[in-house]
Design a protein around this motif. Structure first.
Motif, short mmCIF file in Angstrom:
data_model
loop_
_atom_site.label_atom_id
_atom_site.label_comp_id
_atom_site.label_asym_id
_atom_site.label_seq_id
_atom_site.Cartn_x
_atom_site.Cartn_y
_atom_site.Cartn_z
N GLY A 1 29.33 43.97 81.93
CA GLY A 1 29.91 45.30 82.13
C GLY A 1 31.27 45.45 81.47
O GLY A 1 31.67 44.64 80.64
N LEU A 2 31.95 46.51 81.85
CA LEU A 2 33.28 46.76 81.31
C LEU A 2 34.27 45.75 81.87
O LEU A 2 34.26 45.46 83.07
N LYS B 1 37.76 51.24 79.76
CA LYS B 1 36.79 52.33 79.82
C LYS B 1 36.09 52.50 78.48
O LYS B 1 35.43 53.51 78.24
N LEU C 1 33.31 51.70 76.26
CA LEU C 1 31.95 51.16 76.16
C LEU C 1 31.65 50.66 74.75
O LEU C 1 31.01 49.62 74.57
N SER D 1 28.87 49.99 84.33
CA SER D 1 30.27 49.62 84.55
C SER D 1 30.45 48.15 84.89
O SER D 1 31.40 47.51 84.43
N ASP D 2 29.52 47.59 85.66
CA ASP D 2 29.78 46.25 86.19
C ASP D 2 28.83 45.16 85.70
O ASP D 2 29.16 43.98 85.80
N VAL E 1 26.64 47.06 79.75
CA VAL E 1 27.02 48.25 78.98
C VAL E 1 25.92 48.68 78.01
O VAL E 1 26.05 49.71 77.35
N SER F 1 22.55 50.26 77.96
CA SER F 1 21.79 51.03 78.95
C SER F 1 20.46 51.54 78.43
O SER F 1 19.63 51.98 79.23
#
Length: 276
Positions: A105-106, A111, A113, A149-150, A153, A155
């Motif tokens: 994730g990030l 923020k 991506l 987010s976690d 990234v 998707s």
């Protein structure tokens, strides 16, 4: 049970079973394929696990997971690369040619991506040749956007293929998981794109049931219980040329609270009913 030649049970589906219990249950039910998880394999011993599944006549379809390659801190990045090289080594020892990657994730405070995805590409430029030398393919698995987010990234299959196509197909491809892509109306075309290039390295089934549990991670439904047409997605991957194993991977607290052999038998029956 007959008709289970392509069926593979992921270890997480019946994580209440120890590795010896899992191999015994597979043998008794006529299940010839398993997808393994690194943590219980490490706890049992990688070499011992390899011997156990080999003696049981089981094929290891995938090892899960590598990945988490988005860190910006140099020490954390080095640690992630080292862990992924260990994952490749473990996959090779277990006799599977496919290591599934959950990209990560990030990083805290970020923020961006796009930058996170570029760090995945940078990491793959080091890991892909290493994996090839060990006879292992890397399979990027896009996860549903609720995990962006976690956990991941990446998707969509579009994003996964955009990363994979920077590398030879025998090094890097994708995992197609119904749970994560069923909502995406571009996914069928992306499956065709992946298949044309020989990049479908793994195909997994799980259903989408609501309401999702708190924390959402363990919300993967038993196939046939939810909104996803499993045969439709099987048709998509087969039309794209995929003929490999079909792995059922379920993270589900209710299933884990039951007898593991019963869950395995039920999962095999559901596979025959909805995906064979």
């Amino acid at each position: 049970m007959t008709g289970l030649g392509r069926f593979s049970v992921n270890q997480m589906t019946v994580k209440q079973l120890s590795l010896p219990e899992l191999t015994a249950a597979c043998r008794d039910l006529g299940v010839g394929n398993v997808g393994l998880l690194r943590e219980p394999v490490q706890a049992y011993g990688v070499e011992a696990a390899a011997e156990l599944v080999r003696d049981a006549g089981l094929r290891v379809t995938t090892l899960c997971r590598g990945g988490f390659l988005t860190a910006t801190d140099p020490a954390q990045r080095a640690g992630a690369l080292a862990d992924n090289r260990r994952a490749v080594d473990e996959a090779a020892t277990l006799g599977t040619d496919t290591l599934v990657l959950v990209s990560g994730g990030l990083p805290p405070g970020s923020k961006d991506l796009h930058a996170a995805r570029e760090r995945i590409a940078d990491a793959l430029s080091e890991l892909a040749p290493y994996a090839e030398r060990h006879g292992v393919r890397l399979a990027i698995e896009p996860l549903h956007p609720m995990f962006a987010s976690d956990r991941c990234v990446v998707s969509t299959l579009t994003q996964a293929l955009d990363l994979a196509e920077r590398f030879p197909a025998h090094q890097v491809g994708v995992t197609v998981d119904t749970y994560h892509v069923w909502w995406d109306d571009r996914a069928p075309a992306e499956i065709a794109r992946a298949g044309a290039a020989g990049r479908i390295h793994s195909f997994q089934l799980a259903d989408w049931t609501t309401p999702l549990p708190e924390g959402v991670l363990n919300g993967r439904g038993q196939i046939g219980d939810g909104a996803i047409d499993m045969r439709e997605w099987k048709t998509h991957v087969e039309s794209a040329g995929y003929t490999g194993p079909i792995e059922v991977e379920l993270f589900n607290e209710a299933l884990w609270s039951r007898d593991g052999r019963e869950v395995l038998a039920e999962t095999a029956r559901r596979f025959l009913e909805h995906a064979a």
